[in-house]
Motif scaffolding. Structure first.
Motif, PDB file in Angstrom:
ATOM      1  N   SER A 128     -11.278   0.845   2.607  1.00 15.45           N
ATOM      2  CA  SER A 128     -11.760   0.468   1.286  1.00 15.45           C
ATOM      3  C   SER A 128     -10.788  -0.524   0.630  1.00 15.45           C
ATOM      4  O   SER A 128     -11.193  -1.516   0.024  1.00 15.45           O
ATOM      5  N   TYR A 129      -9.504  -0.280   0.814  1.00 14.93           N
ATOM      6  CA  TYR A 129      -8.469  -1.145   0.229  1.00 14.93           C
ATOM      7  C   TYR A 129      -8.530  -2.554   0.822  1.00 14.93           C
ATOM      8  O   TYR A 129      -8.396  -3.542   0.109  1.00 14.93           O
ATOM      9  N   LYS A 182      -8.358  -5.602  -8.879  1.00 16.15           N
ATOM     10  CA  LYS A 182      -9.789  -5.439  -8.638  1.00 16.15           C
ATOM     11  C   LYS A 182     -10.601  -5.926  -9.842  1.00 16.15           C
ATOM     12  O   LYS A 182     -11.662  -6.521  -9.684  1.00 16.15           O
ATOM     13  N   MET A 212       1.923   2.647  -3.250  1.00 16.21           N
ATOM     14  CA  MET A 212       0.985   3.395  -4.080  1.00 16.21           C
ATOM     15  C   MET A 212       1.208   4.897  -3.956  1.00 16.21           C
ATOM     16  O   MET A 212       0.920   5.650  -4.869  1.00 16.21           O
ATOM     17  N   MET A 224      -9.980   5.446   3.102  1.00 15.88           N
ATOM     18  CA  MET A 224      -9.202   4.917   1.979  1.00 15.88           C
ATOM     19  C   MET A 224      -8.594   3.565   2.327  1.00 15.88           C
ATOM     20  O   MET A 224      -8.636   2.620   1.533  1.00 15.88           O
ATOM     21  N   CYS A 244      -3.343  -2.268  -8.423  1.00 16.01           N
ATOM     22  CA  CYS A 244      -4.520  -2.511  -7.581  1.00 16.01           C
ATOM     23  C   CYS A 244      -5.802  -2.511  -8.419  1.00 16.01           C
ATOM     24  O   CYS A 244      -6.712  -3.289  -8.150  1.00 16.01           O
ATOM     25  N   THR A 278     -17.090   8.472  -0.922  1.00 19.65           N
ATOM     26  CA  THR A 278     -16.559   7.883  -2.156  1.00 19.65           C
ATOM     27  C   THR A 278     -15.811   6.583  -1.844  1.00 19.65           C
ATOM     28  O   THR A 278     -15.848   5.634  -2.611  1.00 19.65           O
ATOM     29  N   PHE A 279     -15.155   6.570  -0.684  1.00 15.34           N
ATOM     30  CA  PHE A 279     -14.425   5.372  -0.293  1.00 15.34           C
ATOM     31  C   PHE A 279     -15.290   4.429   0.550  1.00 15.34           C
ATOM     32  O   PHE A 279     -14.777   3.485   1.153  1.00 15.34           O
ATOM     33  N   ASN A 303      -1.262  12.681  -1.570  1.00 25.49           N
ATOM     34  CA  ASN A 303      -2.128  11.505  -1.725  1.00 25.49           C
ATOM     35  C   ASN A 303      -3.545  11.982  -1.488  1.00 25.49           C
ATOM     36  O   ASN A 303      -3.752  13.069  -0.940  1.00 25.49           O
ATOM     37  N   THR A 304      -4.524  11.192  -1.886  1.00 33.97           N
ATOM     38  CA  THR A 304      -5.902  11.689  -1.872  1.00 33.97           C
ATOM     39  C   THR A 304      -6.408  12.046  -0.483  1.00 33.97           C
ATOM     40  O   THR A 304      -7.229  12.938  -0.330  1.00 33.97           O
ATOM     41  N   PHE A 362       0.843  -1.202   0.000  1.00 26.82           N
ATOM     42  CA  PHE A 362       0.000   0.000   0.000  1.00 26.82           C
ATOM     43  C   PHE A 362       0.880   1.254   0.000  1.00 26.82           C
ATOM     44  O   PHE A 362       0.626   2.209  -0.745  1.00 26.82           O
ATOM     45  N   ALA A 414     -10.980   5.210  -7.612  1.00 22.57           N
ATOM     46  CA  ALA A 414     -10.550   5.798  -6.336  1.00 22.57           C
ATOM     47  C   ALA A 414     -10.359   4.720  -5.276  1.00 22.57           C
ATOM     48  O   ALA A 414      -9.365   4.690  -4.560  1.00 22.57           O
ATOM     49  N   ARG A 415     -11.325   3.805  -5.207  1.00 24.42           N
ATOM     50  CA  ARG A 415     -11.249   2.766  -4.170  1.00 24.42           C
ATOM     51  C   ARG A 415     -10.089   1.814  -4.407  1.00 24.42           C
ATOM     52  O   ARG A 415      -9.520   1.266  -3.471  1.00 24.42           O
ATOM     53  N   ALA A 416      -9.734   1.605  -5.664  1.00 24.94           N
ATOM     54  CA  ALA A 416      -8.633   0.689  -5.955  1.00 24.94           C
ATOM     55  C   ALA A 416      -7.284   1.384  -5.827  1.00 24.94           C
ATOM     56  O   ALA A 416      -6.367   0.873  -5.190  1.00 24.94           O
ATOM     57  N   GLU A 417      -7.164   2.561  -6.417  1.00 28.35           N
ATOM     58  CA  GLU A 417      -5.857   3.195  -6.550  1.00 28.35           C
ATOM     59  C   GLU A 417      -5.607   4.314  -5.536  1.00 28.35           C
ATOM     60  O   GLU A 417      -4.525   4.896  -5.497  1.00 28.35           O
ATOM     61  N   GLY A 418      -6.652   4.651  -4.760  1.00 28.72           N
ATOM     62  CA  GLY A 418      -6.437   5.658  -3.721  1.00 28.72           C
ATOM     63  C   GLY A 418      -6.244   7.074  -4.236  1.00 28.72           C
ATOM     64  O   GLY A 418      -5.638   7.902  -3.565  1.00 28.72           O
ATOM     65  N   ILE A 419      -6.724   7.361  -5.411  1.00 26.71           N
ATOM     66  CA  ILE A 419      -6.659   8.740  -5.928  1.00 26.71           C
ATOM     67  C   ILE A 419      -8.059   9.132  -6.366  1.00 26.71           C
ATOM     68  O   ILE A 419      -8.717   8.389  -7.094  1.00 26.71           O
ATOM     69  N   LEU A 420      -8.511  10.299  -5.931  1.00 26.06           N
ATOM     70  CA  LEU A 420      -9.830  10.804  -6.316  1.00 26.06           C
ATOM     71  C   LEU A 420      -9.703  11.516  -7.657  1.00 26.06           C
ATOM     72  O   LEU A 420      -9.072  12.559  -7.741  1.00 26.06           O
ATOM     73  N   VAL A 449     -15.713  12.800   0.162  1.00 29.49           N
ATOM     74  CA  VAL A 449     -14.546  11.972  -0.153  1.00 29.49           C
ATOM     75  C   VAL A 449     -14.646  10.668   0.628  1.00 29.49           C
ATOM     76  O   VAL A 449     -14.457   9.577   0.087  1.00 29.49           O
ATOM     77  N   GLU A 491     -15.270   6.262  -9.112  1.00 29.62           N
ATOM     78  CA  GLU A 491     -15.343   5.746  -7.748  1.00 29.62           C
ATOM     79  C   GLU A 491     -14.619   4.405  -7.632  1.00 29.62           C
ATOM     80  O   GLU A 491     -13.869   4.167  -6.688  1.00 29.62           O
TER      81      GLU A 491
END
Lengths: 459, 459
Positions: free
Chosen positions: A155-156, B97, A82, A152, B93, A182-183, A112-113, A79, B380-386, A179, B377
């Motif tokens: 969610s991972y 997914k 990333m 975040m 990621c 979203t997660f 990071n987000t 993680f 975001a949940r997979a890669e952690g970027i919004l 945000v 979405e």
């Protein structure tokens, strides 16, 4: 000043150079931190006492004051890859703007987000919750950085995430809430009617806009009353400082590659997690007598736990359900003035940092918020990054020190942590631009009221 | 699927590996793009015609269709070093997914305070304005990415920056405005009473919420009527695509380091600047017959200039003061439905990309916005970027292609550009979470109205 730019603007590490273990500064501390105590009996708490509240792997880390290094599990390293390593930036443009001979470096943790360093511990805590086979975790969030980071991470790992968000932030920062949604997190404004403690607080203080201490109490209650849930916390705890040591370890590796040694290390301090992480390997050397650094914690003048608090056992939450910790504190009922913007609003301070400060290993300064926003704007215009107000505290003191160098002609190396971005703090920036921002410094009378609530028996 | 992760999660370049020159794809195009024409006389415009509006160094670049490489001035390289190289990320990621054998890479351009790739051209344009000794520049901004980028660049070079912001965005995105103010820009909602064209539009359409085409007209007027000012534009123009080639050049260097070749290259397209930049060196190889790539432009179904527009000369702005350009267009009066979120709302398309599309060097697809947010979405949940909604268009098609690979078992290499972050698009995310988002696709009737306004003489 036309300096030769031989050091890159940004120093990145390769994946191979990333830390493989966290550094546990407690292994090197001569005065060990005082044990947590039960708020009712006053007895030191055991690992078993903590099990209904915290995840097992994390309790072990919380109690560990002997192992210097603790291996980072592969899943967490994956993680980290990333969004880490975060860049160590040479602030050439800020130096030029200030016309200072100082060399300024900052570690930028906002890339990071979640927008801050909080993700470093969120992913670790979510991992141990998952490993224990839990269904989910509960937590509190103030400005929202920690809640975002945790959502975040959850969610991972496919964990449920319940966030109690201080009501005033929930209302003023709807974007943070989105945000988190979203997660996949559930976000509840605190105090709420969903917990007994929330109901009691609402009854006693109708119309309250909430506080971190109160949201903590609700999150703990939600964890212990639901099977398969535990409570996680984004700052203050020893485990959090352990995880955040990844910040300082990366800095150290990056600096060593270019033969750089900081003279002054500066970080903002609310609960102390980013500062504790940044300074970890450096203060370790200081504790072992290998090398000296000047370390400065910077806190808001409106929430001055280091500079005007007392070092004593105190409650960690308003509901007084969590274990007591010995720390610098303003009293568990202390709430900063409503015109205080951004985070750094917790009444206490990390027990590790409190002990280090008490033992003279670091200094502390407080800064008023208009000065913080002036420094943040100057920094943004020079370096092209919009800082979180929290980070602005460190920037302000870094600029002060750089200007001192300008006077003396010294070219000291200054390091600070840019903990996060200010995308979600633009209401505060707007107030600042419109000249509507006030500074409020608590009076001695204000502080006395907080101190009166301290659990005196354990002083 | 437990793939071995031999390629790093993020490929960074060292400062030495950064591109030293932009790549000018027009040097390799067999069909040269049609010249800009005067909106009144229909005659091709000369460099001299453009001088009252544009900066000199930029006019030269706008006209240049022969030099394959144009050196990047040192001052711009220095600025690039503050936030570039942007990472090329292997989406491990997301692949996991989706359980796809495809290898997905994305170039992440949102890792700077402007939040998008727009900064790449903003700094170049501000530099040439400064070099010419100008006092300042004017521009328009829709969602605010370009205005933010330009205000950062102007602050760095000490230039005045006047931004006309589409009124609906000015009101719905006050935070963007505050970021621009932090960097010292003046932000005016458009249409405004500060220009003649603004007054005329307000008179003709009282209560209008504005459009990009209208804001362009105001910004141009403000530039030509004030001594020491010129107009700058963040997309569509040839010079902008030139500057944005830094994106694709970095990708190519990074991929070559690890012996990676993309099969499919995907980018979102509004005015075409990020897509043009991403594909530049790849489409260059394709134009020279050296290698083939599948290139896909993705646009909103609510603003479908490639997929449903016509290839014709058209006005670039509502006020019809700018030169005409030959491009895919929906007509200069086309305004996407108000429930269209995010950018990609310009009525036309970069003339370079238009010509490449017309000549069969790339494909185009349109996507409806709820599908875009679903993809965003998931990402975001997979890669952690919004992601910004704009970028979500590319993500959506990248996911489609990855899922096709899952069906066929092929492990294609997919590359897309993650142009920006969604921090300022949370009102749209909130609508999506609350199930309040609608898709609106213009009817053929809607489009006919736009086409009726085309300047027919030059077809």
């Amino acid at each position: 000043m036309d300096i030769e730019r031989t050091i890159p603007y940004k120093i990145y590490l390769t994946e191979d150079e990333l830390p493989k273990a966290w550094y546990n500064v407690r292994a090197d501390m001569k005065s060990k931190i005082a044990p947590m105590r039960d708020p009712k009996t006053g007895k030191p708490v055991t690992a078993d006492d903590l099990k209904p509240v915290f995840c097992e792997g994390l309790i072990e880390q919380e109690m560990n004051d002997t192992d210097r290094y603790i291996e980072i599990p592969r899943e967490i390293l994956d993680f980290y890859k990333m969004y880490r390593p975060s860049p160590l930036v040479r602030a050439y443009c800020l130096e030029e703007k200030l016309q200072t001979p100082a060399k300024i470096y900052y570690k930028f943790e906002g890339n990071n987000t979640s927008g801050s360093h909080k993700l470093n511990s969120a992913v670790a805590q979510a991992y141990y919750a998952k490993k224990q086979g839990l269904k989910g975790v509960t937590t509190e969030t103030g400005a929202g950085q920690w809640g975002t980071a945790l959502s975040m991470a959850c969610s991972y790992f496919g964990l449920d995430c319940k966030v109690f968000m201080v009501k005033v932030s929930y209302e003023q920062k709807p974007f943070r809430r989105e945000v988190m949604r979203t997660f996949g997190a559930t976000v509840t404004p605190s105090p709420s009617e969903t917990t007994e403690i929330g109901k009691a607080i609402l009854k006693a203080h109708p119309g309250t806009t909430g506080s971190l201490g109160c949201a903590i109490s609700e999150a703990v209650e939600a964890a212990v009353t639901q099977p398969g849930y535990r409570y996680v916390l984004g700052s203050v705890l020893n485990q959090v400082l352990l995880h955040q040591s990844v910040i300082g370890l990366e800095v150290k590796t990056a600096m060593e590659k270019y033969d750089i040694t900081p003279d002054i290390i500066i970080g903002c301090a609310g609960g102390g997690s980013s500062l504790g992480g940044l300074i970890a390997p450096f203060v370790g050397e200081k504790l072992r007598g290998e090398r000296d650094y000047r370390i400065i914690a910077v806190e808001p003048a409106s929430c001055p736990s280091f500079t005007r608090g007392v070092f004593a056992y105190d409650y960690c939450d308003t509901g007084k359900v969590c274990p007591l910790a010995k720390m610098y504190t303003l009293g568990s009922n202390f709430i900063p003035s409503p015109n205080h913007a951004g985070g750094l609003r917790y009444h206490g301070m990390s027990p590790i940092l409190s002990q280090l400060y008490h033992d003279g290993y670091m200094e502390a300064q407080s800064v008023e918020q208009t000065k913080v926003f002036e420094a943040s704007e100057l920094f943004a215009r020079a370096e092209g990054i919009l800082p979180a107000p929290e980070s602005g505290h460190a920037i302000s003191v870094a600029i002060d020190e750089a200007l001192k160098c300008k006077e003396t002609g010294e070219s000291k190396t200054i390091l600070f942590c840019l903990t996060g971005t200010g995308y979600f703090d633009l209401v505060a920036y707007e107030k600042f631009h419109n000249g509507e921002m006030n500074d409020y410094i608590p009076t001695d009378e204000d502080l006395k009221a907080g101190f009166a609530e301290l659990p005196k028996v354990f002083e």
